[in-house]
Each structure stands twice: as structure tokens, then as C-alpha cells.
Design an enzyme around this catalytic site. Structure first.
Site, PDB file in Angstrom:
ATOM      1  N   CYS A 140      19.414 -33.282  -3.396  1.00  0.00           N
ATOM      2  CA  CYS A 140      19.436 -33.176  -1.932  1.00  0.00           C
ATOM      3  C   CYS A 140      19.387 -34.550  -1.280  1.00  0.00           C
ATOM      4  CB  CYS A 140      18.250 -32.356  -1.436  1.00  0.00           C
ATOM      5  SG  CYS A 140      18.238 -30.674  -2.037  1.00  0.00           S
ATOM      6  N   ASP A 232      35.730 -22.447  18.887  1.00  0.00           N
ATOM      7  CA  ASP A 232      35.569 -21.091  19.424  1.00  0.00           C
ATOM      8  C   ASP A 232      34.315 -20.415  18.871  1.00  0.00           C
ATOM      9  OD1 ASP A 232      36.344 -20.799  16.794  1.00  0.00           O
ATOM     10  OD2 ASP A 232      38.149 -19.618  17.206  1.00  0.00           O
TER      11      ASP A 232
END
Ligand code: BEZ
Length: 333
Positions: A140, A232
């Protein structure tokens, strides 16, 4: 609420979501609806039947993957299960996990940069939300540092970024110091927030939990999910990696380029498009691996009008002219 249908009272699919890198292998029990594991469409509604977060995580991962099955597959399965009504289909929109084309829901979360209201944060831009298992873990740390290094590239493409894991905002802030030091980024913050999801509400809702990876208290952590959302607010792409595989953020940028080419230029991108040093798509009418493809919904006449650089049709044994290469519309004439 009527009496439960066979599909509600019997499990739909048995799977080991990690058995083969996240590829769902419906077990033979799927065909017989034998009582193995209650997952699949409607799993979220049956959440109350689950007693532990691990079970929710299993259901979450499975439903995320099941949600990506075609409606037809689900209908076939319903028929196999003998269900009469459309209840399972109706529940599709309520399951956790998202389908491509669905609006990415709004949510509020604490983060390393304060409270985030997701729809306000993404505004009318493209967005990437990527989860990782936990703070202070090696893969990570390299991933979030790499994402920070590539932030100017995402910004150039009008993409806002956010990471997420099941740790707290305070933990994220402390970990960010390590990310900065490890990747020699300089400064005192990274250029995007890390969202906190300590209660795993978002991880469950969006199908990001990994039942096989647990934190120190035995609770499942987040998998490496990638969601790319359009202006959108609809989901354009989702990918799910296991905890042990760090993502290729150059590839994610390449995918953003492809998505934006389709959105703005009506072209698709072929295999290994624009992969540096990768296997080339050259041949059969293409001259280099930056060539794009005219999408099938555009007729030849429309393509002649639209693509000023022209297009080349590959010759095929079928005689069908469906492979049409055109230079990257963004490149100079
Ligand atoms: C990592 O980030 O290194 C990691 C996290 C959870 C499981 C495996 C690896």
C-alpha cells in the site's frame, strides 16, 4: 413481502472469490441451488442473516462479482432455481457492488483532508476511487506513493483522486508521513485524500471488502478496488485486485485515456494499445500501437465524416469490414 421464493431460501452460488485471482467459478452446487453459501443477487438484502462481518465480506465480494454477470445469466439462473416472479431481478439495483453505467452513489466520509462529500468532491470531473487494505503496510505504501507521483498526470486528464481504507483519518495522516518519506515526495501531504471507512460501511456497500485479508482484530480489510467515474457520475470502470498485488498506476492512466477517447472521440482502443514496449497491435491495417478503432456503432459514411485522418479496414476471411483502425484522434495530423 410474500413468502420467500426458492432462490431466496436456497443459496445461488458457492465460490471461493480468491481461489483464482477473483475469477468466479460457479460450483456445481449453483446448478442445484444446494445449501452452501448465501451469496449472489439479493445477498445484501439477506445481510441480516449474516452474523459476522466476515460473512458480510464474503457476501460483499461475491455480490460485487455476481453483479457483473449479465442479466441474461441471472435470468437463466432464476429459471434454474424455479423462481416465478422478477424479484431477484428487481433487487439488482439494491445489492452492494456497482454495475458499469450506474451512478456512483453520494456519501460522506472523514478523510486525511477533512470531511468529504463525494459528489461535491468529484464535482463534474472524472474521478478515481481506489481502496487499499490498510495503513502502514508495504504494498500500500508503494501504491499510494506512486499514485501521488502520478497526480499531475491524473490532473491533466481532469481526474480527481481519492484513496480509501478501513483505517481512521488520524491513522491515514500519520501514515502519509511514511509515504512521503519512502517515495521522497517532499512536502507534508499527498495530493489526494485518503478516506476513512472504519465501520466498513463504504467497503461493504461498494463490494470492496476482502474476506481473506484480516486486520489485527480479525476483521476483513479492503481489497484493492479501482473505480473510475465519469463526469456524469456514472461508473465507467471497475477492477478488483487482491491485497498482495500492487496496482500498475501507469496502466490505470492508460485506461483513463482509453475511456476518455471513447467518451469524446467515439473510438475504442485495441489490445495493448499504447503499451510502452508491450506486444504490438501493428498489422492488418494498423501502423502503430497508438492506432485506435472506430466503434462498431458508427457507419463507414459517418466514420469518413468524423475521422479526418481517415480509417483503414482490415481484410478478413469473413469479408466483414468490422475492424477499422484510425490514428489516435488526439495526435497531430
Ligand atoms: C500490503 O500492502 O503490503 C499488504 C496488505 C495486506 C495484505 C498483504 C499485503
Amino acid at each position: 413481502m410474500g413468502s420467500p421464493t426458492p432462490c431466496e431460501t436456497t443459496p445461488l452460488i458457492a465460490l471461493d472469490a480468491r481461489a483464482d485471482h477473483g475469477i468466479v467459478h460457479p460450483s456445481p452446487t449453483l446448478l442445484s441451488c444446494a445449501p452452501v453459501l448465501q451469496v449472489g443477487l439479493g445477498a445484501w438484502e439477506r445481510e441480516t442473516a449474516c452474523t459476522s462481518l466476515t460473512e458480510r465480506a464474503e457476501a460483499s465480494v461475491a455480490a460485487w462479482q455476481t453483479a457483473n454477470w449479465t442479466k441474461e445469466t441471472r435470468c437463466k439462473r432464476r429459471r434454474r432455481c424455479g423462481e416465478q416472479g422478477g424479484k431477484m431481478g428487481d433487487s439488482g439495483s439494491k445489492t452492494q457492488g456497482l454495475l458499469l453505467g450506474q451512478e456512483f452513489p453520494n456519501f460522506e466520509a472523514d478523510s486525511s483532508q477533512g470531511k468529504i462529500v463525494w459528489h461535491d468532491y468529484i464535482n463534474e470531473k472524472w474521478a478515481i476511487l481506489f481502496s487499499h487494505p490498510a495503513d502502514f503496510t508495504p504494498v500500500c505504501t508503494t501504491e499510494l506513493g506512486t499514485a501521488a507521483q502520478l497526480a499531475p498526470e491524473f490532473a491533466k486528464r481532469n481526474v480527481v483522486m481519492a484513496a480509501l481504507s478501513v483505517d481512521s483519518a488520524e491513522s491515514h495522516k500519520a501514515w502519509i508521513k511514511d509515504i512521503i518519506a519512502h517515495k521522497e515526495l517532499g512536502g507534508d501531504d499527498i495530493p489526494y485524500p485518503i478516506l476513512a471507512d472504519e465501520k466498513r460501511d463504504l467497503a461493504v456497500k461498494f463490494g470492496m471488502l476482502d474476506p481473506d485479508e484480516k486486520d489485527g482484530t480479525g476483521m476483513p480489510v479492503t481489497a484493492r478496488a479501482v473505480f473510475i467515474i465519469g463526469p456524469d457520475k456514472k461508473l465507467k470502470l471497475s477492477i478488483l485486485y487482491p491485497a498482495t498485488t500492487g496496482r500498475n498506476f501507469d496502466e490505470i492512466l492508460r485506461v483513463v485515456d482509453s475511456l476518455q477517447l471513447t467518451a469524446y472521440q467515439s473510438v475504442a482502443t485495441p489490445a495493448n494499445w499504447n503499451v510502452k514496449g508491450g506486444a504490438s497491435t501493428v498489422g492488418g491495417g494498423s501502423t502503430d500501437n497508438t492506432d485506435c478503432m472506430v466503434v462498431p456503432s458508427i457507419s463507414d459514411d459517418e466514420a469518413k465524416e468524423k475521422f479526418k485522418k481517415g480509417f483503414t479496414k482490415a481484410e478478413l476471411p469473413s469479408g466483414k469490414g468490422y475492424i477499422r483502425y484510425t490514428p489516435d484522434p488526439r495526435s497531430a495530423m
